[in-house]
Design an enzyme around this catalytic site. Sequence first.
Site, PDB file in Angstrom:
ATOM      1  N   PRO A   5       0.791  -1.232   0.000  1.00  0.00           N
ATOM      2  CA  PRO A   5       0.000   0.000   0.000  1.00  0.00           C
ATOM      3  C   PRO A   5       0.826   1.287   0.000  1.00  0.00           C
ATOM      4  O   PRO A   5       1.849   1.385   0.674  1.00  0.00           O
ATOM      5  CB  PRO A   5      -0.815  -0.106   1.292  1.00  0.00           C
ATOM      6  CG  PRO A   5      -0.097  -1.094   2.132  1.00  0.00           C
ATOM      7  CD  PRO A   5       0.538  -2.065   1.182  1.00  0.00           C
ATOM      8  N   ASN A   6       0.314   2.226  -0.769  1.00  0.00           N
ATOM      9  CA  ASN A   6       0.833   3.599  -0.877  1.00  0.00           C
ATOM     10  C   ASN A   6       2.124   3.720  -1.678  1.00  0.00           C
ATOM     11  O   ASN A   6       2.577   4.842  -1.933  1.00  0.00           O
ATOM     12  CB  ASN A   6       1.008   4.247   0.515  1.00  0.00           C
ATOM     13  CG  ASN A   6      -0.315   4.389   1.241  1.00  0.00           C
ATOM     14  OD1 ASN A   6      -1.274   4.925   0.673  1.00  0.00           O
ATOM     15  ND2 ASN A   6      -0.406   3.881   2.447  1.00  0.00           N
ATOM     16  N   TYR A  59      11.135   9.096   1.195  1.00  0.00           N
ATOM     17  CA  TYR A  59      11.175   7.993   0.221  1.00  0.00           C
ATOM     18  C   TYR A  59      11.848   8.340  -1.111  1.00  0.00           C
ATOM     19  O   TYR A  59      11.913   7.502  -1.994  1.00  0.00           O
ATOM     20  CB  TYR A  59       9.750   7.483  -0.026  1.00  0.00           C
ATOM     21  CG  TYR A  59       9.125   6.882   1.215  1.00  0.00           C
ATOM     22  CD1 TYR A  59       9.643   5.726   1.791  1.00  0.00           C
ATOM     23  CD2 TYR A  59       8.030   7.481   1.828  1.00  0.00           C
ATOM     24  CE1 TYR A  59       9.093   5.186   2.932  1.00  0.00           C
ATOM     25  CE2 TYR A  59       7.456   6.940   2.975  1.00  0.00           C
ATOM     26  CZ  TYR A  59       7.999   5.794   3.522  1.00  0.00           C
ATOM     27  OH  TYR A  59       7.459   5.252   4.657  1.00  0.00           O
ATOM     28  N   HIS A  76      12.920  -3.080   1.619  1.00  0.00           N
ATOM     29  CA  HIS A  76      12.378  -1.769   1.990  1.00  0.00           C
ATOM     30  C   HIS A  76      13.278  -0.670   1.453  1.00  0.00           C
ATOM     31  O   HIS A  76      14.509  -0.820   1.453  1.00  0.00           O
ATOM     32  CB  HIS A  76      12.273  -1.632   3.512  1.00  0.00           C
ATOM     33  CG  HIS A  76      11.351  -2.638   4.113  1.00  0.00           C
ATOM     34  ND1 HIS A  76       9.989  -2.526   4.024  1.00  0.00           N
ATOM     35  CD2 HIS A  76      11.601  -3.802   4.760  1.00  0.00           C
ATOM     36  CE1 HIS A  76       9.437  -3.574   4.616  1.00  0.00           C
ATOM     37  NE2 HIS A  76      10.389  -4.370   5.054  1.00  0.00           N
ATOM     38  N   ASN A  81       8.112  -5.875  -1.226  1.00  0.00           N
ATOM     39  CA  ASN A  81       8.040  -4.694  -0.358  1.00  0.00           C
ATOM     40  C   ASN A  81       6.578  -4.598   0.074  1.00  0.00           C
ATOM     41  O   ASN A  81       5.740  -4.041  -0.646  1.00  0.00           O
ATOM     42  CB  ASN A  81       8.482  -3.410  -1.063  1.00  0.00           C
ATOM     43  CG  ASN A  81       8.501  -2.226  -0.082  1.00  0.00           C
ATOM     44  OD1 ASN A  81       8.020  -2.333   1.055  1.00  0.00           O
ATOM     45  ND2 ASN A  81       9.053  -1.112  -0.525  1.00  0.00           N
ATOM     46  N   ARG A  94       4.834  12.212  -3.064  1.00  0.00           N
ATOM     47  CA  ARG A  94       4.661  12.704  -1.686  1.00  0.00           C
ATOM     48  C   ARG A  94       5.873  12.298  -0.846  1.00  0.00           C
ATOM     49  O   ARG A  94       6.538  11.316  -1.154  1.00  0.00           O
ATOM     50  CB  ARG A  94       3.413  12.092  -1.033  1.00  0.00           C
ATOM     51  CG  ARG A  94       2.169  12.149  -1.863  1.00  0.00           C
ATOM     52  CD  ARG A  94       1.260  13.289  -1.434  1.00  0.00           C
ATOM     53  NE  ARG A  94       0.208  13.489  -2.446  1.00  0.00           N
ATOM     54  CZ  ARG A  94      -0.914  12.793  -2.499  1.00  0.00           C
ATOM     55  NH1 ARG A  94      -1.160  11.896  -1.580  1.00  0.00           N
ATOM     56  NH2 ARG A  94      -1.799  13.005  -3.450  1.00  0.00           N
ATOM     57  N   GLU A 135      12.503  -9.971   1.477  1.00  0.00           N
ATOM     58  CA  GLU A 135      11.822  -8.782   1.980  1.00  0.00           C
ATOM     59  C   GLU A 135      12.687  -7.564   1.669  1.00  0.00           C
ATOM     60  O   GLU A 135      13.882  -7.560   1.978  1.00  0.00           O
ATOM     61  CB  GLU A 135      11.634  -8.901   3.500  1.00  0.00           C
ATOM     62  CG  GLU A 135      11.060  -7.647   4.131  1.00  0.00           C
ATOM     63  CD  GLU A 135      10.926  -7.765   5.659  1.00  0.00           C
ATOM     64  OE1 GLU A 135      11.245  -8.837   6.217  1.00  0.00           O
ATOM     65  OE2 GLU A 135      10.514  -6.771   6.267  1.00  0.00           O
ATOM     66  N   ARG A 142      13.861   3.735  12.165  1.00  0.00           N
ATOM     67  CA  ARG A 142      12.683   4.615  12.146  1.00  0.00           C
ATOM     68  C   ARG A 142      11.835   4.416  13.421  1.00  0.00           C
ATOM     69  O   ARG A 142      12.342   3.989  14.442  1.00  0.00           O
ATOM     70  CB  ARG A 142      11.895   4.348  10.854  1.00  0.00           C
ATOM     71  CG  ARG A 142      12.711   4.671   9.600  1.00  0.00           C
ATOM     72  CD  ARG A 142      11.885   4.547   8.352  1.00  0.00           C
ATOM     73  NE  ARG A 142      10.783   5.505   8.338  1.00  0.00           N
ATOM     74  CZ  ARG A 142       9.765   5.458   7.472  1.00  0.00           C
ATOM     75  NH1 ARG A 142       9.741   4.508   6.553  1.00  0.00           N
ATOM     76  NH2 ARG A 142       8.806   6.353   7.519  1.00  0.00           N
ATOM     77  N   ALA A 169       3.351  -1.043   4.640  1.00  0.00           N
ATOM     78  CA  ALA A 169       2.830  -1.071   6.017  1.00  0.00           C
ATOM     79  C   ALA A 169       2.358  -2.466   6.443  1.00  0.00           C
ATOM     80  O   ALA A 169       2.386  -2.801   7.641  1.00  0.00           O
ATOM     81  CB  ALA A 169       1.692  -0.069   6.157  1.00  0.00           C
TER      82      ALA A 169
HETATM   83  O1  CA2 Z   1      10.741   1.712   3.426  1.00  0.00           O
HETATM   84  C1  CA2 Z   1       9.881   1.030   2.859  1.00  0.00           C
HETATM   85  O2  CA2 Z   1      10.007   0.571   1.730  1.00  0.00           O
HETATM   86  C2  CA2 Z   1       8.527   0.798   3.562  1.00  0.00           C
HETATM   87  O3  CA2 Z   1       8.080  -0.498   3.219  1.00  0.00           O
HETATM   88  C3  CA2 Z   1       7.582   1.862   3.039  1.00  0.00           C
HETATM   89  C4  CA2 Z   1       6.217   1.840   3.708  1.00  0.00           C
HETATM   90  C5  CA2 Z   1       6.363   1.851   5.223  1.00  0.00           C
HETATM   91  O4  CA2 Z   1       5.092   1.705   5.823  1.00  0.00           O
HETATM   92  C6  CA2 Z   1       7.282   0.763   5.728  1.00  0.00           C
HETATM   93  O5  CA2 Z   1       7.407   0.889   7.140  1.00  0.00           O
HETATM   94  C7  CA2 Z   1       8.643   0.870   5.075  1.00  0.00           C
HETATM   95  C8  CA2 Z   1       5.392   3.040   3.281  1.00  0.00           C
HETATM   96  C9  CA2 Z   1       5.168   3.113   1.795  1.00  0.00           C
HETATM   97  C10 CA2 Z   1       4.396   4.363   1.521  1.00  0.00           C
HETATM   98  O6  CA2 Z   1       5.113   5.109   0.570  1.00  0.00           O
HETATM   99  C11 CA2 Z   1       4.782   6.412   0.433  1.00  0.00           C
HETATM  100  C12 CA2 Z   1       5.399   7.074  -0.594  1.00  0.00           C
HETATM  101  C13 CA2 Z   1       5.126   8.397  -0.770  1.00  0.00           C
HETATM  102  C14 CA2 Z   1       4.252   9.052   0.054  1.00  0.00           C
HETATM  103  C15 CA2 Z   1       3.639   8.386   1.089  1.00  0.00           C
HETATM  104  C16 CA2 Z   1       3.901   7.050   1.271  1.00  0.00           C
END
Ligand code: CA2
Length: 146
Positions: A9-10, A22, A99, A73, A17, A97, A106, A76
């Site tokens: 997700p996201n 990121y 990230h 990946n 964003r 896995e 974090r 969340a």
């Molecule tokens: O660091 C990573 O790849 C994560 O899997 C990214 C997830 C986060 O919940 C994990 O803890 C670590 C979040 C992905 C959301 O990505 C966004 C990108 C742009 C704006 C908002 C969220």
Amino acid sequence: MKILFLNGPNLNLLGQREPQVYGKTTLADIEAMVRKQATVRGATIDFRQTNLEGELVSWVQGAKGAFDVIVLNAAAYTHTSVALRDAVAATGVPTIEIHLSNIHAREEFRHKSLIAGVCFGQIAGFGAKSYLLGLEAAFNIIEFKK
Ligand code: CA2
């Protein structure tokens, strides 16, 4: 040699964003980068993203017999999904896995990965390069199994 890249997700928002967390690279940019490197190395990749937990679970289940390795990946869902952990454990397809960020550096709630214990290994903290390292790890697993 078939490698399945799954994104949770996201991750479709990458590059649009929170660039300070990121980066500026979009998921489409990452896919292009991975695809190019995979082609050079003679592998086929499938690259998918979903915001839905059940869809991720179904994709993991469907990888059995169709892919050699999964690079995941789970975003969340990494920290919350027992269903995804069970699917990874059940599929029998070696799963890496990955990230973008170093989840261990974090917030505390990101330190725990429910899927780590059923994955072959974990790569975290290298930004978009985590995907290329994931691809490299996939090749290593495939070589190891020969
Ligand atoms: O660091 C990573 O790849 C994560 O899997 C990214 C997830 C986060 O919940 C994990 O803890 C670590 C979040 C992905 C959301 O990505 C966004 C990108 C742009 C704006 C908002 C969220």
